[in-house]
Write a protein that holds these residues in place. Structure first.
Motif, short mmCIF file in Angstrom:
data_model
loop_
_atom_site.label_atom_id
_atom_site.label_comp_id
_atom_site.label_asym_id
_atom_site.label_seq_id
_atom_site.Cartn_x
_atom_site.Cartn_y
_atom_site.Cartn_z
N PRO A 207 0.79 -1.24 0.00
CA PRO A 207 0.00 0.00 0.00
C PRO A 207 0.82 1.28 0.00
O PRO A 207 0.28 2.35 -0.31
CB PRO A 207 -0.83 -0.12 1.29
CG PRO A 207 -0.05 -1.06 2.16
CD PRO A 207 0.60 -2.03 1.22
N GLN A 210 2.62 3.76 -4.92
CA GLN A 210 1.55 4.34 -5.71
C GLN A 210 2.09 4.86 -7.03
O GLN A 210 3.29 5.06 -7.20
CB GLN A 210 0.85 5.45 -4.92
CG GLN A 210 0.15 4.93 -3.66
CD GLN A 210 -0.59 6.02 -2.91
OE1 GLN A 210 -0.03 7.07 -2.60
NE2 GLN A 210 -1.85 5.79 -2.62
N LEU A 232 -7.61 6.51 -8.83
CA LEU A 232 -8.29 7.03 -7.65
C LEU A 232 -9.24 5.98 -7.08
O LEU A 232 -9.32 5.78 -5.86
CB LEU A 232 -9.06 8.31 -8.00
CG LEU A 232 -8.24 9.60 -8.03
CD1 LEU A 232 -9.05 10.72 -8.67
CD2 LEU A 232 -7.81 10.00 -6.61
N ARG A 233 -9.96 5.31 -7.95
CA ARG A 233 -10.89 4.26 -7.51
C ARG A 233 -10.16 3.16 -6.76
O ARG A 233 -10.66 2.61 -5.77
CB ARG A 233 -11.61 3.67 -8.72
CG ARG A 233 -12.60 2.55 -8.39
CD ARG A 233 -13.28 2.07 -9.67
NE ARG A 233 -14.27 1.04 -9.36
CZ ARG A 233 -14.01 -0.27 -9.30
NH1 ARG A 233 -12.77 -0.70 -9.52
NH2 ARG A 233 -14.97 -1.13 -9.03
N GLU A 234 -8.94 2.85 -7.21
CA GLU A 234 -8.15 1.78 -6.59
C GLU A 234 -7.30 2.26 -5.42
O GLU A 234 -6.62 1.45 -4.78
CB GLU A 234 -7.24 1.15 -7.65
CG GLU A 234 -7.97 0.51 -8.82
CD GLU A 234 -8.89 -0.61 -8.37
OE1 GLU A 234 -8.44 -1.47 -7.59
OE2 GLU A 234 -10.07 -0.63 -8.79
N GLY A 235 -7.32 3.56 -5.15
CA GLY A 235 -6.50 4.10 -4.07
C GLY A 235 -5.01 4.07 -4.38
O GLY A 235 -4.19 3.99 -3.47
N ARG A 236 -4.65 4.16 -5.66
CA ARG A 236 -3.25 4.03 -6.05
C ARG A 236 -2.73 5.24 -6.81
O ARG A 236 -1.65 5.17 -7.40
CB ARG A 236 -3.07 2.79 -6.92
CG ARG A 236 -3.24 1.48 -6.15
CD ARG A 236 -2.05 1.21 -5.25
NE ARG A 236 -2.27 -0.01 -4.45
CZ ARG A 236 -1.30 -0.67 -3.84
NH1 ARG A 236 -0.06 -0.24 -3.91
NH2 ARG A 236 -1.58 -1.74 -3.12
N ASN A 272 -13.84 12.35 -7.60
CA ASN A 272 -13.49 11.09 -6.95
C ASN A 272 -12.65 11.27 -5.69
O ASN A 272 -11.91 10.37 -5.31
CB ASN A 272 -12.78 10.18 -7.96
CG ASN A 272 -13.69 9.76 -9.09
OD1 ASN A 272 -14.60 8.96 -8.92
ND2 ASN A 272 -13.45 10.31 -10.28
N THR A 279 -6.73 11.81 0.93
CA THR A 279 -6.39 10.99 -0.23
C THR A 279 -4.90 11.06 -0.53
O THR A 279 -4.34 10.15 -1.14
CB THR A 279 -7.21 11.44 -1.45
OG1 THR A 279 -8.59 11.51 -1.10
CG2 THR A 279 -7.06 10.47 -2.61
#
Length: 388
Positions: A207, A210, A232-236, A272, A279
């Motif tokens: 995690p 990125q 953004l959806r994947e948090g990456r 998002n 974020t």
């Protein structure tokens, strides 16, 4: 309709990171153009960055590039930045200028060269510890020029091994940000050529790894806003390297070639959650100001990002969602176009005045006379920059 007070609050909270190398001399692969008043030391680069922050109010972070910003005491450099209202942002590594890296760095077929490259990356993490930086930004020029030159899969294995070692050295609050570039300087294969390759390596690392989206590092016609939305959806999505391009990796001022694309990207960011500090998306500039004055160009770049962000925040999301649900194609597109076609300069001028800033940062900097002063004062020594 969007709440103007909320829009202003989001704009006031925006943070844009400027690159130390953007204040130095740069040029094409054929010529570097020197300018009067260019910094000679990392400290003078920070002095210039402090001016950008003073006139815009939203640029308190500065990315460093090692060894271009090498000093004996990084803690002291961090303190110097703090005294000027700044903090040191991403530490950028350099594994592309040494003769040893002709066949690559972390992907080189020679283990001794790979060791040298990884040791440099670990040195950058040491510098992060000393400066308080949280981000290690990696871009590799590694690749091949000819079919059969090297084993493609073996190079990916070497890359993964190097990244794993560096990732293991990171502190709890530190990140590894992996950039990509689909060609140049390698012309047959590039070892990190696209966001999917970067994303795949980041997933395996964990995690704290990125992806960095450089807006100049894509083939013509690539839908960058889709990449941004997906990451953004994947948090990456770790951050951006904002610049602009006409043909390839031109490193022009962000929004100068296609401001509508910048708006579309910022719309996906705003929609998002990318503007939420939690974020932790780093909005960095990565530009080379070859023929234009450095500090005004960086200021203009910051304001270009502000304008695109303001327009994105003015999208009527309720009307957009209603049009999308009903299948109203033209209506949905019109909602976006209405926001894009809004002149947000009065809103930003008003916001700056409310915060005690000059309404037009570039004009205010020009009128300050500082450019003439540094041109007179910074005589002698060696100007910062990179050769060609």
């Amino acid at each position: 309709m969007p709440d103007i007070a909320a829009v202003k609050a989001a704009l006031a909270g925006q943070r844009i990171e400027t690159p130390s190398w953007g204040y130095g001399n740069s040029g094409t692969r054929f010529k570097v153009f020197a300018q009067p008043g260019v910094p000679r030391t990392p400290q003078e680069k920070l002095d210039d960055a402090a001016q950008v922050h003073a006139f815009t109010g939203v640029a308190p972070k500065v990315s460093l590039h090692i060894p271009w910003d090498k000093v004996d005491d990084y803690a002291a450099l961090g303190a110097y930045a703090k005294e000027r209202g700044l903090e040191l942002g991403a530490i950028n590594s350099n594994t592309f200028q040494d003769d040893a890296y002709r066949l690559g760095s972390v992907c080189h077929p020679d283990a001794k060269v790979r060791r040298r490259a990884v040791d440099h990356l670990l040195e950058c993490v040491d510098i992060m510890d000393a400066t308080g930086s949280n981000d290690l930004k990696l871009w590799f020029a590694d690749g091949t020029n000819y079919p059969g030159q090297d084993d493609i899969v073996a190079r990916q294995d070497r890359l993964a091994e190097a990244l794993t070692e560096v990732y293991g050295r990171l502190g709890d609050d530190q990140r590894l940000l992996l950039e990509y570039k689909f060609f140049e300087p390698a012309f047959y294969t590039t070892d990190v050529p696209d966001w999917g390759t970067s994303y795949a390596h980041c997933l395996k690392l964990g995690p704290k790894a990125q992806v960095v989206v450089d807006t100049g590092h894509h083939a013509p016609g690539t839908n960058i806003e889709f990449i941004v939305a997906f990451l953004l959806r994947e948090g990456r999505l770790g951050g951006f390297d904002f610049n602009s391009r006409f043909y390839a990796d031109d490193d022009l001022m962000v929004g100068s070639a296609d401001p509508f694309q910048l708006f579309r990207i910022m719309h996906e960011v705003a929609r998002n959650g990318g503007l939420d500090p939690a974020t932790n998306v780093a909005f960095m500039l990565d530009q080379c100001h070859n023929i234009e004055a450095k500090i005004p160009a960086v200021i203009r770049s910051v304001t270009n990002v502000q304008e695109a962000t303001a327009k994105a925040l003015l999208v009527d999301t309720d009307a957009l969602a209603a049009a999308q649900r009903s299948g109203d194609v033209l209506g949905a597109n019109a909602v976006l176009m209405d926001a894009y076609n809004t002149d947000v300069r009065p809103l930003l001028r008003e916001l700056r005045e409310e915060r005690g800033l000059a309404p037009d940062p570039v004009t205010a900097y020009t009128a300050s006379g500082r450019q003439e002063r540094i041109a007179a004062e910074r005589v002698g020594g060696e100007q910062a920059g990179w050769g060609a």
